[in-house]
Design a protein around this motif. Structure first.
Motif, PDB file in Angstrom:
ATOM      1  N   PRO A  28       0.835  -1.204   0.000  1.00  0.00           N
ATOM      2  CA  PRO A  28       0.000   0.000   0.000  1.00  0.00           C
ATOM      3  C   PRO A  28       0.873   1.258   0.000  1.00  0.00           C
ATOM      4  N   SER A  29       0.342   2.320  -0.565  1.00  0.00           N
ATOM      5  CA  SER A  29       1.075   3.576  -0.673  1.00  0.00           C
ATOM      6  C   SER A  29       0.548   4.578   0.343  1.00  0.00           C
ATOM      7  N   PHE A  30       1.442   5.130   1.166  1.00  0.00           N
ATOM      8  CA  PHE A  30       1.048   6.138   2.144  1.00  0.00           C
ATOM      9  C   PHE A  30       0.463   7.361   1.447  1.00  0.00           C
ATOM     10  N   MET A  31       1.118   7.815   0.376  1.00  0.00           N
ATOM     11  CA  MET A  31       0.646   9.018  -0.325  1.00  0.00           C
ATOM     12  C   MET A  31      -0.704   8.790  -0.993  1.00  0.00           C
ATOM     13  N   LYS A  32      -0.915   7.625  -1.561  1.00  0.00           N
ATOM     14  CA  LYS A  32      -2.208   7.335  -2.177  1.00  0.00           C
ATOM     15  C   LYS A  32      -3.306   7.369  -1.125  1.00  0.00           C
ATOM     16  N   GLU A  33      -3.052   6.710   0.004  1.00  0.00           N
ATOM     17  CA  GLU A  33      -4.042   6.686   1.075  1.00  0.00           C
ATOM     18  C   GLU A  33      -4.299   8.092   1.608  1.00  0.00           C
ATOM     19  N   LEU A  34      -3.244   8.887   1.735  1.00  0.00           N
ATOM     20  CA  LEU A  34      -3.405  10.258   2.211  1.00  0.00           C
ATOM     21  C   LEU A  34      -4.235  11.075   1.230  1.00  0.00           C
ATOM     22  N   PHE A  35      -3.975  10.899  -0.054  1.00  0.00           N
ATOM     23  CA  PHE A  35      -4.741  11.596  -1.083  1.00  0.00           C
ATOM     24  C   PHE A  35      -6.218  11.216  -1.012  1.00  0.00           C
ATOM     25  N   LEU A  36      -6.494   9.955  -0.676  1.00  0.00           N
ATOM     26  CA  LEU A  36      -7.872   9.483  -0.564  1.00  0.00           C
ATOM     27  C   LEU A  36      -8.517   9.856   0.774  1.00  0.00           C
ATOM     28  N   GLY A  37      -7.735  10.532   1.643  1.00  0.00           N
ATOM     29  CA  GLY A  37      -8.288  10.987   2.915  1.00  0.00           C
ATOM     30  C   GLY A  37      -8.103  10.025   4.063  1.00  0.00           C
ATOM     31  N   THR A  38      -7.234   9.046   3.892  1.00  0.00           N
ATOM     32  CA  THR A  38      -6.982   8.064   4.936  1.00  0.00           C
ATOM     33  C   THR A  38      -5.563   8.234   5.459  1.00  0.00           C
ATOM     34  N   LEU A  39      -5.423   8.476   6.759  1.00  0.00           N
ATOM     35  CA  LEU A  39      -4.101   8.613   7.364  1.00  0.00           C
ATOM     36  C   LEU A  39      -3.683   7.257   7.899  1.00  0.00           C
ATOM     37  N   ARG A  40      -2.817   6.577   7.182  1.00  0.00           N
ATOM     38  CA  ARG A  40      -2.366   5.234   7.543  1.00  0.00           C
ATOM     39  C   ARG A  40      -1.026   5.314   8.257  1.00  0.00           C
ATOM     40  N   MET A  41      -1.059   5.523   9.569  1.00  0.00           N
ATOM     41  CA  MET A  41       0.173   5.613  10.349  1.00  0.00           C
ATOM     42  C   MET A  41       0.933   4.296  10.359  1.00  0.00           C
ATOM     43  N   ASP A  42       0.222   3.188  10.143  1.00  0.00           N
ATOM     44  CA  ASP A  42       0.908   1.898  10.119  1.00  0.00           C
ATOM     45  C   ASP A  42       1.876   1.786   8.940  1.00  0.00           C
ATOM     46  N   LEU A  43       1.702   2.655   7.940  1.00  0.00           N
ATOM     47  CA  LEU A  43       2.628   2.658   6.807  1.00  0.00           C
ATOM     48  C   LEU A  43       3.865   3.499   7.091  1.00  0.00           C
ATOM     49  N   LEU A  44       3.832   4.273   8.177  1.00  0.00           N
ATOM     50  CA  LEU A  44       4.974   5.115   8.531  1.00  0.00           C
ATOM     51  C   LEU A  44       5.772   4.567   9.703  1.00  0.00           C
ATOM     52  N   TYR A  45       5.110   3.954  10.632  1.00  0.00           N
ATOM     53  CA  TYR A  45       5.787   3.496  11.837  1.00  0.00           C
ATOM     54  C   TYR A  45       5.458   2.043  12.088  1.00  0.00           C
ATOM     55  N   PRO A  46       6.415   1.184  12.313  1.00  0.00           N
ATOM     56  CA  PRO A  46       7.838   1.478  12.232  1.00  0.00           C
ATOM     57  C   PRO A  46       8.254   1.694  10.780  1.00  0.00           C
ATOM     58  N   PHE A  47       9.210   2.583  10.591  1.00  0.00           N
ATOM     59  CA  PHE A  47       9.652   2.931   9.249  1.00  0.00           C
ATOM     60  C   PHE A  47      10.184   1.698   8.552  1.00  0.00           C
ATOM     61  N   PRO A  48       9.674   1.388   7.351  1.00  0.00           N
ATOM     62  CA  PRO A  48      10.109   0.155   6.664  1.00  0.00           C
ATOM     63  C   PRO A  48      11.589   0.200   6.304  1.00  0.00           C
ATOM     64  N   GLY A  49      12.250  -0.919   6.494  1.00  0.00           N
ATOM     65  CA  GLY A  49      13.645  -1.047   6.087  1.00  0.00           C
ATOM     66  C   GLY A  49      14.662  -0.723   7.169  1.00  0.00           C
ATOM     67  N   LEU A  50      14.217  -0.252   8.347  1.00  0.00           N
ATOM     68  CA  LEU A  50      15.182   0.091   9.382  1.00  0.00           C
ATOM     69  C   LEU A  50      15.894  -1.138   9.946  1.00  0.00           C
ATOM     70  N   ASP A  51      15.266  -2.277   9.860  1.00  0.00           N
ATOM     71  CA  ASP A  51      15.882  -3.489  10.390  1.00  0.00           C
ATOM     72  C   ASP A  51      16.775  -4.181   9.364  1.00  0.00           C
ATOM     73  N   GLU A  52      16.851  -3.640   8.153  1.00  0.00           N
ATOM     74  CA  GLU A  52      17.703  -4.217   7.116  1.00  0.00           C
ATOM     75  C   GLU A  52      19.099  -3.605   7.191  1.00  0.00           C
ATOM     76  N   PRO A  53      20.133  -4.365   6.824  1.00  0.00           N
ATOM     77  CA  PRO A  53      21.492  -3.796   6.844  1.00  0.00           C
ATOM     78  C   PRO A  53      21.640  -2.711   5.769  1.00  0.00           C
ATOM     79  N   ASP A  54      22.551  -1.774   6.023  1.00  0.00           N
ATOM     80  CA  ASP A  54      22.794  -0.697   5.061  1.00  0.00           C
ATOM     81  C   ASP A  54      23.352  -1.269   3.756  1.00  0.00           C
TER      82      ASP A  54
END
Length: 68
Positions: A28-54
């Motif tokens: 799912p896209s955070f920006m698409k959901e926001l544009f449609l009027g839905t604030l999906r905080m689950d798409l922001l926190y925890p931030f995806p990819g933080l547990d992956e190595p650099d």
């Protein structure tokens, strides 16, 4: 040697754009959901990819940035 350039018609351009469009969304896209009027905080926190190595290209960039 002359090169002829092909100028696409509007219909050709539209067909090309439509064929390049993503057909199915895997995530799912955070920006698409926001544009449609839905604030999906689950798409922001925890931030995806933080547990992956650099990635190696990022590590090289960071090393060069520190040297600068």
């Amino acid at each position: 040697m002359s090169e002829r350039k092909h100028h696409a018609t509007e219909a050709e351009a539209r067909e090309t754009a439509e064929s390049a469009r993503q057909k199915q969304w895997q995530h799912p896209s955070f920006m698409k959901e926001l544009f449609l009027g839905t604030l999906r905080m689950d798409l922001l926190y925890p931030f995806p990819g933080l547990d992956e190595p650099d990635r190696p290209e990022y590590l090289e960039y960071r090393k060069r940035l520190k040297q600068y």
